[in-house]
Design a protein around this motif. Structure first.
Motif, PDB file in Angstrom:
ATOM      1  N   CYS B  72      42.731  46.634  36.405  1.00  0.00           N
ATOM      2  CA  CYS B  72      41.377  46.263  36.790  1.00  0.00           C
ATOM      3  C   CYS B  72      41.022  44.890  36.252  1.00  0.00           C
ATOM      4  O   CYS B  72      40.390  44.087  36.941  1.00  0.00           O
ATOM      5  N   SER B  75      42.675  42.330  38.328  1.00  0.00           N
ATOM      6  CA  SER B  75      42.034  42.283  39.636  1.00  0.00           C
ATOM      7  C   SER B  75      40.660  41.642  39.565  1.00  0.00           C
ATOM      8  O   SER B  75      40.263  40.892  40.445  1.00  0.00           O
ATOM      9  N   GLN B  78      40.348  37.701  39.188  1.00  0.00           N
ATOM     10  CA  GLN B  78      40.864  36.862  40.269  1.00  0.00           C
ATOM     11  C   GLN B  78      39.744  36.188  41.058  1.00  0.00           C
ATOM     12  O   GLN B  78      39.863  35.044  41.490  1.00  0.00           O
ATOM     13  N   ASN B 103      44.365  37.494  47.512  1.00  0.00           N
ATOM     14  CA  ASN B 103      44.418  38.179  46.221  1.00  0.00           C
ATOM     15  C   ASN B 103      44.848  39.623  46.364  1.00  0.00           C
ATOM     16  O   ASN B 103      45.614  40.144  45.561  1.00  0.00           O
ATOM     17  N   SER B 111      46.566  46.741  43.948  1.00  0.00           N
ATOM     18  CA  SER B 111      45.710  47.240  45.026  1.00  0.00           C
ATOM     19  C   SER B 111      46.004  48.700  45.323  1.00  0.00           C
ATOM     20  O   SER B 111      45.090  49.520  45.444  1.00  0.00           O
TER      21      SER B 111
END
Lengths: 212, 212
Positions: B72, B75, B78, B103, B111
């Motif tokens: 997380c 992520s 980004q 991304n 993802s």
DNA sequence: CGCAATATTGACCGGCCGGTCAGTCAGTGC
DNA sequence: GCACTGACTGACCGGCCGGTCAATATTGCG
């Protein structure tokens, strides 16, 4: 994973054992995925012995595939009415969007099951689904759009497949992300799929720029 | 002295064992989900003993949560550049769409991991993600849109949160459905996310009706 | 060096897994 | 009555699961 299941709503008697097993398996697989569900759990929920499950289905995989197959059939037959729509392209788009989202939300379990299966079984399963389950519906949607485009109801630069992807994707994303979207203070449409669908078509039709 | 392990891509030596364990766990969890991955498999892939994994992480759940946490963070950091964008709203939308999709595709594993976790852990996890991971990014995207709307760069009837949902959802759906879309003969953008992104923004900006 | 702290290990545990098996039981045709 | 069938069951199997533990290798520090 713990995931305490509620009370087994399927009691011992009722429909045929096979149907009860299929229903239990569908629910459990959709809830927790293939590996997290034991044959014992399925048997208990269906009110039969584990051995009986193996009597009717030769393996866990076979049971899973059977569940998936029936789920796909149910899911596939829902959108058949798509082609019947008459009227302008705009009207048909409105109808499709509304109907499609409603269908997804109607049987959550099937949607989750398919989504999960695609996630777990990768490209190979993706191909199977594309060819055997969704292919026809997608192609017919694209055809409707392309025909409308030739009649001038659709701007020329638009790729009909892109538009179809967007229509379907918006609904799928709404379904699977509702539990996240719900907690964003800016989002007000989580519990009114109808208004989501309306806004979607509005944006797709007229764009977001001023002076349309 | 652990002899050289045969196949696993992460050999025994190299980075710290902890990092190797985390990397292996991330890969495996993303590939197959929590329940389908055994601590033994993680240990083997990392080139350590299972007991050593339990030495560094007190339980399978703790390891999983650690993996999820780092994923997380990666992520989340980004999209921070989102706010920096200057220029018209249109330009910023183009940039955001392109960057966001890139991304997602860049670290597929993260993802998939997040997607899988949301699927398996239901509403409760949805709330956690909304509040702790995606909330800020989503809110800042909505704010950008709302500001642009007040300046007249966006049509009045548009709900900014709806537009944000559509922007993000289109990318997420593209990512997770690529393996299905790829097999639809009408779809030509599966391997060119750039063109997908371009078409998306074009439709969103100008709509699909003729004579904009 | 010595020595404690840490990293790492193989052996092991109870428990559940998917799956098998011998056998019970209700129904059916003769 | 009898033979046969298919639904159904409890007991059981080997194997893997998450997790533990005592023992050993390795490291860092006085």
């Amino acid at each position: 994973m713990p995931l305490v299941e509620p009370a087994p709503n399927l009691s011992a008697s009722g429909p045929d054992a096979v149907e009860r097993i299929l229903a239990s398996a569908k629910d459990l697989f959709a809830e927790s995925g293939f590996d997290a569900v034991s044959m014992n759990a399925i048997a208990e929920r269906a009110g039969v012995s584990k051995a009986n499950v193996f009597h009717h289905f030769k393996s866990k995989d076979a049971l899973y595939l059977e569940v998936l197959k029936t789920a796909c059939n149910e899911s596939g037959s829902q959108i058949d009415q798509l082609g019947n729509g008459s009227g302008t392209l705009v009207e048909r788009l409105r109808d499709f969007s509304q109907l499609h989202l409603a269908n997804i939300l109607q049987d959550e379990k099937i949607s989750r099951l398919i989504q999960r299966d695609l996630l777990e079984n990768g490209p190979q399963r993706g191909k199977e689904f594309a060819e055997q389950v969704f292919g026809q519906n997608f192609a017919s949607l694209v055809n409707i759009l392309r025909t409308g485009q030739k009649k001038g109801e659709l701007r020329k630069g638009i790729d009909p497949a892109m538009l179809a992807t967007l229509l379907i994707g918006a609904d799928v994303f709404f379904f699977q992300s509702r539990e996240v979207l719900r907690h964003f203070p800016d989002v007000g449409f989580t519990d009114t799929p109808g208004s989501y669908s309306r806004m979607l078509v509005d944006i797709l039709l007229h764009g977001i720029l001023p002076h349309p």
